[in-house]
Design an enzyme around this catalytic site. Sequence first.
Site, PDB file in Angstrom:
ATOM      1  N   GLN A   9       0.812  -1.216   0.000  1.00 41.15           N
ATOM      2  CA  GLN A   9       0.000   0.000   0.000  1.00 41.15           C
ATOM      3  C   GLN A   9       0.837   1.253   0.000  1.00 41.15           C
ATOM      4  OE1 GLN A   9      -1.223   0.618   4.485  1.00 41.15           O
ATOM      5  NE2 GLN A   9      -1.612  -1.513   3.902  1.00 41.15           N
ATOM      6  N   HIS A  14       0.203   5.744   1.001  1.00 40.32           N
ATOM      7  CA  HIS A  14      -0.735   6.750   1.508  1.00 40.32           C
ATOM      8  C   HIS A  14      -0.451   8.105   0.869  1.00 40.32           C
ATOM      9  CE1 HIS A  14      -1.698   3.748   4.486  1.00 40.32           C
ATOM     10  NE2 HIS A  14      -0.447   3.724   4.895  1.00 40.32           N
ATOM     11  N   GLU A  18       3.640   7.826   8.379  1.00 38.46           N
ATOM     12  CA  GLU A  18       3.620   6.942   9.543  1.00 38.46           C
ATOM     13  C   GLU A  18       5.027   6.483   9.866  1.00 38.46           C
ATOM     14  OE1 GLU A  18       0.966   4.203   7.408  1.00 38.46           O
ATOM     15  OE2 GLU A  18       2.463   2.623   7.664  1.00 38.46           O
ATOM     16  N   HIS A  26       4.729   0.368   0.812  1.00 40.39           N
ATOM     17  CA  HIS A  26       5.132  -0.391   1.998  1.00 40.39           C
ATOM     18  C   HIS A  26       4.142  -1.492   2.336  1.00 40.39           C
ATOM     19  CE1 HIS A  26       2.401   2.725   3.552  1.00 40.39           C
ATOM     20  NE2 HIS A  26       2.065   1.830   4.477  1.00 40.39           N
ATOM     21  N   ARG A  48      -4.433   0.592  -1.923  1.00 42.54           N
ATOM     22  CA  ARG A  48      -3.854  -0.747  -2.026  1.00 42.54           C
ATOM     23  C   ARG A  48      -3.380  -1.036  -3.442  1.00 42.54           C
ATOM     24  NH1 ARG A  48      -8.562  -2.766   0.349  1.00 42.54           N
ATOM     25  NH2 ARG A  48      -8.255  -2.204   2.510  1.00 42.54           N
TER      26      ARG A  48
HETATM   27 ZN    ZN Z   1       0.436   2.088   5.857  1.00 32.82          ZN
END
Ligand code: ZN
Length: 339
Positions: A118, A120, A137, A194, A214
């Site tokens: 995935q 972001h 993240e 990642h 995704r």
């Molecule tokens: Zn993630």
Amino acid sequence: MERKKDILETNKTWGVVLMEPIFLKPVLQEKVWGGNKLYTEYGLELPKDAKTDAIGEAWCISAHPHGVSTVISPSQYKGIGLDELYQKEPQLFGKNETDGRFPLLTKILDAKENLSVQVHPDDTYAQEHEGELGKTECWYIMSAEPNAKIIYGHHAKTPEEFLDKVNQKDWKNLLVEVPVKAGDFFYVPHGTIHAIGEGIVILETQQNSDTTYRVYDYDRVDDKGNARDLHIQQSIDVTQFPDKKPELNTRIKEYPKATVTTYVDNHFFKVEKWEVNDELECQLGQNYYLATVISGQGELNFGDAVYPLHTADSFILPYGVKNVRFTGKLELIVSNTPL
Ligand code: ZN
């Protein structure tokens, strides 16, 4: 019938700010790739009717509408959601008035199986397409089975090459695999391809967002035979080409009986590990702090009060708390965002 919320409404007093740690109850989330460690090893409470073999995430400190953690103590706020607390008691967070959404979200993830590959978006793309924050993240690896690995980056030089390899399902030549062990830390800025691999438990600190695009889900289907959605176009829109690994500027500060490691310190968040080997006395800066115990046990001493700490406990030290002392043998991941 009296609603639970109505009862709570009558018990609390807003505006009388307590300088006490705020302990939170996490929200456990089912995931197709999840396992059972969050309640068997980490002692978190399994929700009623939850699948016992597919608990993927504990949203430890969360004000996100998809899973809000609630206050355990102090009793003044017991049962209140962190979202509501943030709106009604902005002083606890160093603010005079509410400014929208709580900035961070911290989770423990138990990957019994591989998570989807995935990526972001950043704030601008997420705001425009999803009406929420982007997602940068970072992960602290709490445990990893032998040979555990993550996907961290990709080999495509251009979006066209990326799409080609996706269409050919040439994952081997597209995705970068990295072996991991307990104690490793990874910074995963928006735009980074990642995936967390099977056999890994992590503590994740992230922007308060639930937007995931995704790329590949291992052709998995759920118990009804449905595959999860893929988002190839959005993934290509937000992925960085060519892939670039972020540089980590890890700082380590030794104390007589403790070590503080700063992994990331930028405009998204500051993330540290506080490792207590008997005792750590902290002088806190002008901010509030989110903390989750990732191993061990001990005590948090604050004023005359003593709070026992166990693995997987999560709490917030509100703005205005100046000095705290930890005792015992403990590791915590502690984060905040610049005010
Ligand atoms: Zn993630």
